[in-house]
Design a protein around this motif. Structure first.
Motif, PDB file in Angstrom:
ATOM      1  N   ASP A 114       0.850  -1.195   0.000  1.00 50.79           N
ATOM      2  CA  ASP A 114       0.000   0.000   0.000  1.00 50.79           C
ATOM      3  C   ASP A 114       0.886   1.245   0.000  1.00 50.79           C
ATOM      4  O   ASP A 114       1.713   1.431   0.897  1.00 50.79           O
ATOM      5  CB  ASP A 114      -0.883  -0.034   1.259  1.00 50.79           C
ATOM      6  N   GLN A 115       0.715   2.093  -1.006  1.00 46.21           N
ATOM      7  CA  GLN A 115       1.426   3.364  -1.080  1.00 46.21           C
ATOM      8  C   GLN A 115       0.438   4.506  -1.329  1.00 46.21           C
ATOM      9  O   GLN A 115       0.736   5.467  -2.031  1.00 46.21           O
ATOM     10  CB  GLN A 115       2.485   3.317  -2.180  1.00 46.21           C
ATOM     11  N   ARG A 116      -0.725   4.415  -0.688  1.00 44.55           N
ATOM     12  CA  ARG A 116      -1.715   5.480  -0.781  1.00 44.55           C
ATOM     13  C   ARG A 116      -1.359   6.612   0.181  1.00 44.55           C
ATOM     14  O   ARG A 116      -0.489   6.468   1.049  1.00 44.55           O
ATOM     15  CB  ARG A 116      -3.112   4.924  -0.471  1.00 44.55           C
ATOM     16  N   MET A 117      -2.067   7.733   0.079  1.00 48.71           N
ATOM     17  CA  MET A 117      -1.747   8.898   0.899  1.00 48.71           C
ATOM     18  C   MET A 117      -1.935   8.639   2.386  1.00 48.71           C
ATOM     19  O   MET A 117      -1.301   9.287   3.220  1.00 48.71           O
ATOM     20  CB  MET A 117      -2.604  10.092   0.459  1.00 48.71           C
ATOM     21  N   ILE A 153       1.907  -6.633  -6.205  1.00 48.89           N
ATOM     22  CA  ILE A 153       0.980  -5.562  -6.564  1.00 48.89           C
ATOM     23  C   ILE A 153       1.350  -4.352  -5.716  1.00 48.89           C
ATOM     24  O   ILE A 153       1.383  -4.443  -4.482  1.00 48.89           O
ATOM     25  CB  ILE A 153      -0.486  -5.952  -6.304  1.00 48.89           C
ATOM     26  N   VAL A 154       1.660  -3.249  -6.371  1.00 50.36           N
ATOM     27  CA  VAL A 154       1.964  -1.997  -5.680  1.00 50.36           C
ATOM     28  C   VAL A 154       0.893  -0.997  -6.089  1.00 50.36           C
ATOM     29  O   VAL A 154       0.677  -0.773  -7.282  1.00 50.36           O
ATOM     30  CB  VAL A 154       3.364  -1.470  -6.055  1.00 50.36           C
ATOM     31  N   PHE A 155       0.217  -0.401  -5.107  1.00 56.01           N
ATOM     32  CA  PHE A 155      -0.883   0.498  -5.458  1.00 56.01           C
ATOM     33  C   PHE A 155      -0.828   1.795  -4.661  1.00 56.01           C
ATOM     34  O   PHE A 155      -0.454   1.815  -3.490  1.00 56.01           O
ATOM     35  CB  PHE A 155      -2.239  -0.200  -5.245  1.00 56.01           C
ATOM     36  N   GLY A 156      -1.175   2.871  -5.363  1.00 55.02           N
ATOM     37  CA  GLY A 156      -1.300   4.174  -4.733  1.00 55.02           C
ATOM     38  C   GLY A 156      -2.745   4.622  -4.790  1.00 55.02           C
ATOM     39  O   GLY A 156      -3.662   3.805  -4.948  1.00 55.02           O
ATOM     40  N   ASP A 157      -2.975   5.919  -4.709  1.00 58.80           N
ATOM     41  CA  ASP A 157      -4.342   6.423  -4.738  1.00 58.80           C
ATOM     42  C   ASP A 157      -5.002   6.227  -6.093  1.00 58.80           C
ATOM     43  O   ASP A 157      -6.207   6.003  -6.189  1.00 58.80           O
ATOM     44  CB  ASP A 157      -4.358   7.915  -4.381  1.00 58.80           C
ATOM     45  N   GLU A 158      -4.213   6.311  -7.170  1.00 59.20           N
ATOM     46  CA  GLU A 158      -4.792   6.252  -8.515  1.00 59.20           C
ATOM     47  C   GLU A 158      -4.201   5.174  -9.409  1.00 59.20           C
ATOM     48  O   GLU A 158      -4.745   4.914 -10.475  1.00 59.20           O
ATOM     49  CB  GLU A 158      -4.608   7.604  -9.220  1.00 59.20           C
ATOM     50  N   VAL A 159      -3.093   4.580  -9.013  1.00 59.72           N
ATOM     51  CA  VAL A 159      -2.379   3.671  -9.916  1.00 59.72           C
ATOM     52  C   VAL A 159      -2.125   2.322  -9.261  1.00 59.72           C
ATOM     53  O   VAL A 159      -1.970   2.214  -8.042  1.00 59.72           O
ATOM     54  CB  VAL A 159      -1.042   4.275 -10.375  1.00 59.72           C
ATOM     55  N   PHE A 218       1.301  -5.601   2.885  1.00 57.87           N
ATOM     56  CA  PHE A 218       1.833  -4.552   3.757  1.00 57.87           C
ATOM     57  C   PHE A 218       0.968  -3.304   3.594  1.00 57.87           C
ATOM     58  O   PHE A 218       0.967  -2.662   2.542  1.00 57.87           O
ATOM     59  CB  PHE A 218       3.288  -4.245   3.396  1.00 57.87           C
ATOM     60  N   SER A 219       0.233  -2.939   4.654  1.00 58.34           N
ATOM     61  CA  SER A 219      -0.701  -1.822   4.572  1.00 58.34           C
ATOM     62  C   SER A 219      -1.071  -1.371   5.977  1.00 58.34           C
ATOM     63  O   SER A 219      -0.865  -2.105   6.953  1.00 58.34           O
ATOM     64  CB  SER A 219      -1.967  -2.260   3.806  1.00 58.34           C
ATOM     65  N   ASP A 220      -1.656  -0.166   6.066  1.00 57.49           N
ATOM     66  CA  ASP A 220      -2.238   0.271   7.335  1.00 57.49           C
ATOM     67  C   ASP A 220      -3.716  -0.100   7.419  1.00 57.49           C
ATOM     68  O   ASP A 220      -4.360   0.158   8.427  1.00 57.49           O
ATOM     69  CB  ASP A 220      -2.050   1.778   7.549  1.00 57.49           C
ATOM     70  N   PHE A 221      -4.260  -0.693   6.335  1.00 57.39           N
ATOM     71  CA  PHE A 221      -5.666  -1.118   6.277  1.00 57.39           C
ATOM     72  C   PHE A 221      -6.569   0.015   6.757  1.00 57.39           C
ATOM     73  O   PHE A 221      -7.396  -0.144   7.644  1.00 57.39           O
ATOM     74  CB  PHE A 221      -5.882  -2.391   7.094  1.00 57.39           C
TER      75      PHE A 221
END
Length: 328
Positions: A114-117, A153-159, A218-221
């Motif tokens: 998870d690489q979201r904001m 899988i690597v994901f951000g807010d839009e990608v 790997f995320s803060d969920f």
């Protein structure tokens, strides 16, 4: 959420911001992540774990490891394991027969990051996004060194970047590159957008890892619901699932005497944590999310690695896996 972004399957294509910080605690890059390869050698994701490893705990199922391929059916020999006797064939022929299996040469691994904001936050040492990227890179290097296929899988807010588990270093390099690119997109002045949901990502995980994979998330969920729980339960039934729950001390225990300014990039609001009702609501929100994730561990039988952005990534990965001592 943009449809074009959701269709990205081979990598993150947006240009990396020129404003990327040189501080590796705020943003990481390809060079920094590559340096972690030598630090990953003592970590293991094989079924045989130290007794104090979180992957071998009382509330977590043992990693099943590589699967078995049926090789042949042959006559029983005195040195054979009686547990492998095929009793149906033995009864039909009147001669003891055993089923011979060979271990699969490797096992595919899918690492989800998870690489979201919501991950672009840190109050002590690292941003949560950096901790997630570093721990994911450590896992990828070690699993590759074990001889297993690595993808992610690597994901951000839009990608979203999807790298299918394959043999060879190309997939590993592609995964590390996707990590660095996604991390570089995070910025305090990034525009407010509707982030890709965890549920959408988990649906992609189920497609890429239908069964018998090792799946690390790997995320803060940040936002989970009943659908998230259902998807997680399904992944745990068909795969070896490990969750790396990334948190920050400030978010886990809000101070009771601060005025905090929160912004979505366009609007901002000041929160007074000295107000008892406000402070209690914030605490309940953070603790409720953590409790829900830990309850999944108990109910669905998979391990959760509690990762803190306040601690060095290499040190805590080794500690969580029951490895005594510091770096070597």
């Amino acid at each position: 959420m943009k449809d074009r972004a959701a269709r990205i399957r081979t990598g993150i294509t947006r240009k990396v911001s020129a404003e990327a910080s040189d501080d590796p605690r705020i943003r990481t890059d390809m060079a920094h992540l590559r340096q972690l390869e030598s630090q990953a050698r003592r970590i293991s994701f094989l079924p045989r774990q130290p007794s104090s490893s979180v992957l071998n705990g009382r509330h977590a199922s043992r990693l099943r490891g590589r699967g078995l391929n049926f090789e042949e059916l042959r006559d029983y020999l005195p040195s054979d394991d009686t547990r492998n006797i095929d009793w149906k064939v033995t009864a039909r022929t009147g001669v003891p027969h055993i089923r011979v299996y060979t271990e699969e040469r490797d096992r595919p691994t899918l690492i989800v990051v998870d690489q979201r904001m919501s991950m672009f936050f840190g109050s002590v040492l690292n941003m949560k996004s950096v901790t997630a990227a570093e721990c994911a890179a450590l896992a990828a290097y070690r699993i590759f060194d074990q001889g297993d296929r690595v993808g992610g899988i690597v994901f951000g807010d839009e990608v979203i970047a999807e790298i299918r588990p394959t043999r060879g270093r190309q997939a590993l390099t592609g995964f590390i590159d996707a990590l660095a690119r996604a991390n570089a997109l995070l910025s305090a002045d990034a525009p407010a957008v509707e982030p890709i949901s965890m549920n959408r990502v988990l649906q992609s995980v189920a497609r890429l890892a239908p069964r018998n994979h090792l799946v690390l998330v790997f995320s803060d969920f940040d936002i989970v619901d009943e659908t998230t729980e259902r998807l997680i339960a399904g992944l745990a039934r068909r795969n070896d699932l490990v969750l790396g729950l990334v948190s920050d001390p400030f978010a886990d225990a809000f101070p009771a005497d601060r005025r905090i300014v929160v912004s979505d990039g366009q609007l901002q609001v000041e929160i007074d944590t000295a107000d008892k009702k406000t402070h209690l609501a914030l605490q309940n929100m953070a603790q409720g999310r953590l409790a829900a994730i830990m309850d999944w561990q108990r109910r669905f039988g998979f391990p959760v690695m509690p990762l803190s952005s306040a601690e060095d990534s290499v040190d805590q990965m080794r500690r969580l896996m029951g490895l005594a001592g510091g770096r070597r």
